[in-house]
Design a protein around this motif. Structure first.
Motif, PDB file in Angstrom:
ATOM      1  N   ASP A 284      -9.779   2.458 -28.772  1.00 34.78           N
ATOM      2  CA  ASP A 284      -9.377   1.098 -28.396  1.00 34.78           C
ATOM      3  C   ASP A 284      -8.948   1.049 -26.932  1.00 34.78           C
ATOM      4  O   ASP A 284      -9.154   0.035 -26.248  1.00 34.78           O
ATOM      5  N   THR A 285      -8.363   2.131 -26.444  1.00 32.78           N
ATOM      6  CA  THR A 285      -7.969   2.200 -25.034  1.00 32.78           C
ATOM      7  C   THR A 285      -9.192   2.176 -24.130  1.00 32.78           C
ATOM      8  O   THR A 285      -9.191   1.496 -23.091  1.00 32.78           O
ATOM      9  N   VAL A 286     -10.240   2.885 -24.506  1.00 33.72           N
ATOM     10  CA  VAL A 286     -11.479   2.866 -23.721  1.00 33.72           C
ATOM     11  C   VAL A 286     -12.013   1.438 -23.637  1.00 33.72           C
ATOM     12  O   VAL A 286     -12.327   0.939 -22.547  1.00 33.72           O
ATOM     13  N   ARG A 287     -12.094   0.761 -24.764  1.00 33.41           N
ATOM     14  CA  ARG A 287     -12.599  -0.617 -24.774  1.00 33.41           C
ATOM     15  C   ARG A 287     -11.721  -1.532 -23.915  1.00 33.41           C
ATOM     16  O   ARG A 287     -12.225  -2.354 -23.155  1.00 33.41           O
ATOM     17  N   ALA A 288     -10.404  -1.366 -24.034  1.00 35.33           N
ATOM     18  CA  ALA A 288      -9.489  -2.202 -23.254  1.00 35.33           C
ATOM     19  C   ALA A 288      -9.632  -1.929 -21.756  1.00 35.33           C
ATOM     20  O   ALA A 288      -9.590  -2.858 -20.944  1.00 35.33           O
ATOM     21  N   ALA A 289      -9.807  -0.673 -21.386  1.00 32.28           N
ATOM     22  CA  ALA A 289      -9.957  -0.327 -19.963  1.00 32.28           C
ATOM     23  C   ALA A 289     -11.235  -0.927 -19.393  1.00 32.28           C
ATOM     24  O   ALA A 289     -11.232  -1.472 -18.280  1.00 32.28           O
ATOM     25  N   LEU A 290     -12.319  -0.847 -20.137  1.00 31.85           N
ATOM     26  CA  LEU A 290     -13.584  -1.431 -19.680  1.00 31.85           C
ATOM     27  C   LEU A 290     -13.452  -2.946 -19.520  1.00 31.85           C
ATOM     28  O   LEU A 290     -13.894  -3.519 -18.524  1.00 31.85           O
ATOM     29  N   ARG A 291     -12.809  -3.594 -20.493  1.00 33.79           N
ATOM     30  CA  ARG A 291     -12.607  -5.047 -20.412  1.00 33.79           C
ATOM     31  C   ARG A 291     -11.720  -5.418 -19.223  1.00 33.79           C
ATOM     32  O   ARG A 291     -11.962  -6.421 -18.549  1.00 33.79           O
ATOM     33  N   LEU A 292     -10.674  -4.622 -18.987  1.00 32.60           N
ATOM     34  CA  LEU A 292      -9.768  -4.883 -17.866  1.00 32.60           C
ATOM     35  C   LEU A 292     -10.540  -4.858 -16.546  1.00 32.60           C
ATOM     36  O   LEU A 292     -10.412  -5.763 -15.719  1.00 32.60           O
ATOM     37  N   MET A 293     -11.345  -3.816 -16.354  1.00 30.02           N
ATOM     38  CA  MET A 293     -12.080  -3.707 -15.091  1.00 30.02           C
ATOM     39  C   MET A 293     -13.116  -4.813 -14.977  1.00 30.02           C
ATOM     40  O   MET A 293     -13.293  -5.396 -13.913  1.00 30.02           O
ATOM     41  N   LEU A 294     -13.790  -5.139 -16.070  1.00 26.49           N
ATOM     42  CA  LEU A 294     -14.745  -6.248 -16.061  1.00 26.49           C
ATOM     43  C   LEU A 294     -14.053  -7.559 -15.694  1.00 26.49           C
ATOM     44  O   LEU A 294     -14.576  -8.339 -14.889  1.00 26.49           O
ATOM     45  N   GLY A 295     -12.889  -7.800 -16.265  1.00 26.81           N
ATOM     46  CA  GLY A 295     -12.147  -9.019 -15.967  1.00 26.81           C
ATOM     47  C   GLY A 295     -11.750  -9.092 -14.506  1.00 26.81           C
ATOM     48  O   GLY A 295     -11.817 -10.158 -13.894  1.00 26.81           O
ATOM     49  N   HIS A 296     -11.334  -7.971 -13.959  1.00 25.46           N
ATOM     50  CA  HIS A 296     -10.963  -7.956 -12.542  1.00 25.46           C
ATOM     51  C   HIS A 296     -12.180  -8.261 -11.664  1.00 25.46           C
ATOM     52  O   HIS A 296     -12.078  -9.035 -10.712  1.00 25.46           O
ATOM     53  N   LEU A 297     -13.320  -7.675 -11.979  1.00 33.47           N
ATOM     54  CA  LEU A 297     -14.516  -7.889 -11.176  1.00 33.47           C
ATOM     55  C   LEU A 297     -15.042  -9.324 -11.308  1.00 33.47           C
ATOM     56  O   LEU A 297     -15.716  -9.821 -10.406  1.00 33.47           O
ATOM     57  N   ALA A 298     -14.737  -9.976 -12.409  1.00 38.47           N
ATOM     58  CA  ALA A 298     -15.206 -11.343 -12.640  1.00 38.47           C
ATOM     59  C   ALA A 298     -14.409 -12.378 -11.846  1.00 38.47           C
ATOM     60  O   ALA A 298     -14.841 -13.519 -11.723  1.00 38.47           O
ATOM     61  N   ARG A 299     -13.266 -11.972 -11.296  1.00 38.45           N
ATOM     62  CA  ARG A 299     -12.422 -12.935 -10.550  1.00 38.45           C
ATOM     63  C   ARG A 299     -13.046 -13.299  -9.226  1.00 38.45           C
ATOM     64  O   ARG A 299     -13.796 -12.626  -8.634  1.00 38.45           O
TER      65      ARG A 299
END
Length: 158
Positions: A143-158
């Motif tokens: 779950d941490t791997v998935r959350a980390a990937l989502r976090l970085m994706l969210g940052h790049l989407a800004r």
């Protein structure tokens, strides 16, 4: 592999920006790197990773402040941010992403199982996200791997 779709999306977002990523892992012990390299063409955006499981490696390799580690231990949001900044610098990447926390089976330094801190760093800013996950050791790590990937994706989407 865990997180392969978000990992592919992250590679695409990095490629669109002509950017690269490096990761620093503690809690995930290489699972985040594995998810990233599972994507065909990963070498275009993924610089590499450091698994700094031992506390002294966080300071020695990644430049995490020794005073911070002495006072708060390795499971702290600022540690995660400094890990991300350090791996970005160390591996010459545009972005850094880091994981630290407690997967279990027992608490660590008074922090309960499931405590997770994710750090990210880019050219102009850095930040953290903290989670409290539940489940088995393996579930928490995945779950941490998935959350980390989502976090970085969210940052790049800004």
């Amino acid at each position: 592999m865990t997180g392969s779709r978000p990992a592919a999306d992250l590679h695409r977002a990095l490629r669109d920006r002509g950017a690269t990523l490096a990761v620093a892992e503690s809690l995930t012990g290489g699972l985040l790197s594995a998810a990233l390299v599972d994507v065909p063409g990963a070498s275009a955006t993924y610089r590499g990773g450091v698994t700094a499981y031992a506390t002294e490696l966080k300071a020695g390799l990644l430049g995490v402040d020794e005073g911070l580690l002495a006072v708060h231990g390795p499971v702290h949001p600022v540690v995660a941010r400094q890990m991300a900044q350090g791996v970005r610098r160390l591996l010459g990447a545009d972005y850094g992403l880091a994981t630290t926390g407690v997967a279990g089976p027992a608490e660590q330094d008074g922090r309960p199982v499931g405590t997770v801190h994710l750090g990210w760093a880019g050219p102009d800013e850095a930040g953290t996200d903290s989670l409290l996950l539940s489940g088995t050791r393996e579930t928490i790590r995945q779950d941490t791997v998935r959350a980390a990937l989502r976090l970085m994706l969210g940052h790049l989407a800004r």
